[in-house]
Design a protein around this motif. Structure first.
Motif, PDB file in Angstrom:
ATOM      1  N   ALA A 155      54.511  90.162  51.522  1.00 42.81           N
ATOM      2  CA  ALA A 155      53.970  91.189  50.632  1.00 42.81           C
ATOM      3  C   ALA A 155      52.815  90.647  49.786  1.00 42.81           C
ATOM      4  O   ALA A 155      51.754  91.271  49.689  1.00 42.81           O
ATOM      5  CB  ALA A 155      55.077  91.732  49.737  1.00 42.81           C
ATOM      6  N   PHE A 156      53.007  89.482  49.177  1.00 45.16           N
ATOM      7  CA  PHE A 156      51.960  88.921  48.320  1.00 45.16           C
ATOM      8  C   PHE A 156      50.741  88.465  49.117  1.00 45.16           C
ATOM      9  O   PHE A 156      49.622  88.458  48.600  1.00 45.16           O
ATOM     10  CB  PHE A 156      52.512  87.755  47.497  1.00 45.16           C
ATOM     11  CG  PHE A 156      53.169  88.178  46.219  1.00 45.16           C
ATOM     12  CD1 PHE A 156      52.428  88.713  45.173  1.00 45.16           C
ATOM     13  CD2 PHE A 156      54.542  88.054  46.054  1.00 45.16           C
ATOM     14  CE1 PHE A 156      53.029  89.116  43.992  1.00 45.16           C
ATOM     15  CE2 PHE A 156      55.151  88.448  44.877  1.00 45.16           C
ATOM     16  CZ  PHE A 156      54.398  88.977  43.840  1.00 45.16           C
ATOM     17  N   ALA A 157      50.952  88.078  50.381  1.00 45.74           N
ATOM     18  CA  ALA A 157      49.831  87.630  51.217  1.00 45.74           C
ATOM     19  C   ALA A 157      48.822  88.740  51.456  1.00 45.74           C
ATOM     20  O   ALA A 157      47.656  88.487  51.724  1.00 45.74           O
ATOM     21  CB  ALA A 157      50.355  87.113  52.556  1.00 45.74           C
ATOM     22  N   MET A 158      49.263  89.990  51.338  1.00 50.74           N
ATOM     23  CA  MET A 158      48.367  91.132  51.518  1.00 50.74           C
ATOM     24  C   MET A 158      47.502  91.386  50.278  1.00 50.74           C
ATOM     25  O   MET A 158      46.643  92.260  50.288  1.00 50.74           O
ATOM     26  CB  MET A 158      49.200  92.385  51.816  1.00 50.74           C
ATOM     27  CG  MET A 158      49.989  92.303  53.108  1.00 50.74           C
ATOM     28  SD  MET A 158      51.296  93.570  53.200  1.00 50.74           S
ATOM     29  CE  MET A 158      50.322  95.073  53.116  1.00 50.74           C
ATOM     30  N   GLU A 159      47.772  90.606  49.214  1.00 53.76           N
ATOM     31  CA  GLU A 159      47.064  90.769  47.938  1.00 53.76           C
ATOM     32  C   GLU A 159      47.074  92.220  47.462  1.00 53.76           C
ATOM     33  O   GLU A 159      46.030  92.809  47.165  1.00 53.76           O
ATOM     34  CB  GLU A 159      45.624  90.240  48.043  1.00 53.76           C
ATOM     35  CG  GLU A 159      45.547  88.739  48.224  1.00 53.76           C
ATOM     36  CD  GLU A 159      44.127  88.205  48.120  1.00 53.76           C
ATOM     37  OE1 GLU A 159      43.187  88.997  47.893  1.00 53.76           O
ATOM     38  OE2 GLU A 159      43.963  86.979  48.264  1.00 53.76           O
ATOM     39  N   PRO A 160      48.271  92.807  47.380  1.00 54.73           N
ATOM     40  CA  PRO A 160      48.348  94.208  46.935  1.00 54.73           C
ATOM     41  C   PRO A 160      48.072  94.323  45.445  1.00 54.73           C
ATOM     42  O   PRO A 160      48.310  93.383  44.678  1.00 54.73           O
ATOM     43  CB  PRO A 160      49.795  94.582  47.247  1.00 54.73           C
ATOM     44  CG  PRO A 160      50.543  93.286  47.075  1.00 54.73           C
ATOM     45  CD  PRO A 160      49.598  92.218  47.577  1.00 54.73           C
ATOM     46  N   LYS A 161      47.577  95.460  45.048  1.00 55.19           N
ATOM     47  CA  LYS A 161      47.435  95.722  43.615  1.00 55.19           C
ATOM     48  C   LYS A 161      48.806  96.017  43.001  1.00 55.19           C
ATOM     49  O   LYS A 161      49.032  95.759  41.822  1.00 55.19           O
ATOM     50  CB  LYS A 161      46.484  96.901  43.386  1.00 55.19           C
ATOM     51  CG  LYS A 161      45.020  96.578  43.703  1.00 55.19           C
ATOM     52  CD  LYS A 161      44.119  97.754  43.382  1.00 55.19           C
ATOM     53  CE  LYS A 161      42.651  97.368  43.485  1.00 55.19           C
ATOM     54  NZ  LYS A 161      42.262  96.951  44.829  1.00 55.19           N
ATOM     55  N   ILE A 162      49.705  96.578  43.825  1.00 58.01           N
ATOM     56  CA  ILE A 162      51.041  96.940  43.348  1.00 58.01           C
ATOM     57  C   ILE A 162      52.082  96.428  44.341  1.00 58.01           C
ATOM     58  O   ILE A 162      51.970  96.676  45.547  1.00 58.01           O
ATOM     59  CB  ILE A 162      51.193  98.463  43.205  1.00 58.01           C
ATOM     60  CG1 ILE A 162      50.088  99.034  42.312  1.00 58.01           C
ATOM     61  CG2 ILE A 162      52.558  98.815  42.639  1.00 58.01           C
ATOM     62  CD1 ILE A 162      49.976 100.529  42.375  1.00 58.01           C
ATOM     63  N   LEU A 163      53.091  95.723  43.822  1.00 54.72           N
ATOM     64  CA  LEU A 163      54.217  95.287  44.641  1.00 54.72           C
ATOM     65  C   LEU A 163      55.410  96.163  44.309  1.00 54.72           C
ATOM     66  O   LEU A 163      55.826  96.255  43.152  1.00 54.72           O
ATOM     67  CB  LEU A 163      54.547  93.819  44.371  1.00 54.72           C
ATOM     68  CG  LEU A 163      55.717  93.244  45.175  1.00 54.72           C
ATOM     69  CD1 LEU A 163      55.383  93.220  46.666  1.00 54.72           C
ATOM     70  CD2 LEU A 163      56.076  91.846  44.688  1.00 54.72           C
ATOM     71  N   LEU A 164      55.971  96.822  45.326  1.00 55.77           N
ATOM     72  CA  LEU A 164      57.112  97.718  45.163  1.00 55.77           C
ATOM     73  C   LEU A 164      58.337  97.060  45.793  1.00 55.77           C
ATOM     74  O   LEU A 164      58.293  96.678  46.971  1.00 55.77           O
ATOM     75  CB  LEU A 164      56.824  99.071  45.817  1.00 55.77           C
ATOM     76  CG  LEU A 164      55.542  99.772  45.333  1.00 55.77           C
ATOM     77  CD1 LEU A 164      55.160 100.902  46.274  1.00 55.77           C
ATOM     78  CD2 LEU A 164      55.725 100.285  43.913  1.00 55.77           C
ATOM     79  N   MET A 165      59.416  96.937  45.024  1.00 50.52           N
ATOM     80  CA  MET A 165      60.608  96.247  45.523  1.00 50.52           C
ATOM     81  C   MET A 165      61.846  97.121  45.332  1.00 50.52           C
ATOM     82  O   MET A 165      62.123  97.570  44.218  1.00 50.52           O
ATOM     83  CB  MET A 165      60.786  94.912  44.801  1.00 50.52           C
ATOM     84  CG  MET A 165      59.610  93.962  44.993  1.00 50.52           C
ATOM     85  SD  MET A 165      59.965  92.279  44.480  1.00 50.52           S
ATOM     86  CE  MET A 165      60.115  92.512  42.712  1.00 50.52           C
ATOM     87  N   ASP A 166      62.559  97.361  46.420  1.00 46.97           N
ATOM     88  CA  ASP A 166      63.758  98.191  46.390  1.00 46.97           C
ATOM     89  C   ASP A 166      64.996  97.301  46.475  1.00 46.97           C
ATOM     90  O   ASP A 166      65.414  96.902  47.552  1.00 46.97           O
ATOM     91  CB  ASP A 166      63.734  99.201  47.539  1.00 46.97           C
ATOM     92  CG  ASP A 166      64.765 100.304  47.363  1.00 46.97           C
ATOM     93  OD1 ASP A 166      65.591 100.196  46.434  1.00 46.97           O
ATOM     94  OD2 ASP A 166      64.743 101.272  48.134  1.00 46.97           O
ATOM     95  N   GLU A 167      65.548  96.961  45.324  1.00 51.99           N
ATOM     96  CA  GLU A 167      66.707  96.062  45.243  1.00 51.99           C
ATOM     97  C   GLU A 167      66.553  94.850  46.162  1.00 51.99           C
ATOM     98  O   GLU A 167      67.389  94.624  47.047  1.00 51.99           O
ATOM     99  CB  GLU A 167      67.989  96.825  45.591  1.00 51.99           C
ATOM    100  CG  GLU A 167      68.358  97.880  44.563  1.00 51.99           C
ATOM    101  CD  GLU A 167      69.763  98.389  44.758  1.00 51.99           C
ATOM    102  OE1 GLU A 167      70.694  97.620  44.452  1.00 51.99           O
ATOM    103  OE2 GLU A 167      69.926  99.520  45.216  1.00 51.99           O
TER     104      GLU A 167
END
Length: 263
Positions: free
Chosen positions: A152-164
């Protein structure tokens, strides 16, 4: 600080055999750039539904969802999702799982060497370089979640969404990954929205905790500001009076909602 996500009068309903089921109603929320927000509430209160709406995996039946001033009309690379199930492709190595995401986002701008470097940096960030060439079935559940977070972080997202993201892990592994995530968030400065059932996790990681009312027709009941300095140390927070106050406020809200539900 500017709001990167705006949820305005959002409602979400689903058609069932028994008719229309209203999952969310009149939800209003603004998430600021660089902020960590947790969504907490009893089962069936629409936490994951709201997260999926922000991700663009589903679209609201009413209201407006905005990201960076644009309507959310579907998934996008500026919003990466980490699920409770790691969702790694079993036939690819850990390196290849992360590389696949990097390639999809950056292949039109960068060559293979740079894409491989990005992948290696992401694995190093979550301390998983040693498992780069292992298949998912060869590593533990906690390691799989590390790879999912790295991807997820490798994509350099502006927003990280985490479901439990740590819900299926044992307590010690969960604590280790929470500490790991604190370090990664400090390095990247990403905006994070996380669904959790864990009160301590919500207070430890969040700038604000959004408490949802019970469904159906769930909405935001209260929003708690967590005014604890970062980076946070779980051992020090165990004796911090503000940590205890935040924890008690969330538990009181959840208990009151549970009593109403039982009644």
């Amino acid at each position: 600080m500017n709001a990167i996500v705006k949820v305005e009068n959002v409602g979400m309903s689903f058609e069932t055999k028994k008719g229309s089921f209203i999952a969310l109603q009149d939800v209003n929320l603004q998430i600021r750039t660089g902020e960590v927000v947790s969504l907490i509430g009893h089962s069936g209160c629409g936490k994951s539904t709201l997260l999926n709406l922000i991700a663009g995996l589903t679209l609201p039946t009413s209201g407006v969802m905005l990201c960076n001033g644009r309507e959310i009309a579907g998934p996008g690379p500026e919003r990466a999702v980490v699920f409770q199930n790691h969702s790694l492709l079993p036939w690819l190595t850990c390196f290849e799982n992360v590389y696949l995401a990097v390639e999809r986002v950056f292949s039109t701008k960068e060559g293979k060497d740079k894409l491989k470097a990005r992948t290696s940096e992401a694995l190093e960030m979550v301390h998983m370089t040693h498992a780069a060439h292992k298949l998912p079935h060869e590593i533990s559940g906690g390691m799989k979640q590390r790879i999912g977070i790295a991807r997820a972080f490798a994509m350099e997202p502006k927003i990280l969404l985490m479901d439990e993201p740590f819900g299926a892990l044992d307590a010690l592994t969960r604590a280790a990954l929470q500490d790991e995530l604190i370090g990664v968030m400090a390095k990247t400065g990403a905006t994070v929205v996380m669904v959790t059932h864990d009160v301590d996790e919500a207070v430890l990681l969040s700038d604000r905790v959004v408490m949802m009312t019970n469904g159906p027709a769930a909405t935001i009941g209260e929003i708690l500001e967590v005014k604890l300095e970062k980076p946070r140390n779980r051992l020090q927070l165990a004796h911090d009076p503000h940590f205890a106050e935040c924890r008690a406020a969330i538990l009181e809200f959840l208990y009151q909602k549970q009593m109403k539900k039982a009644a």
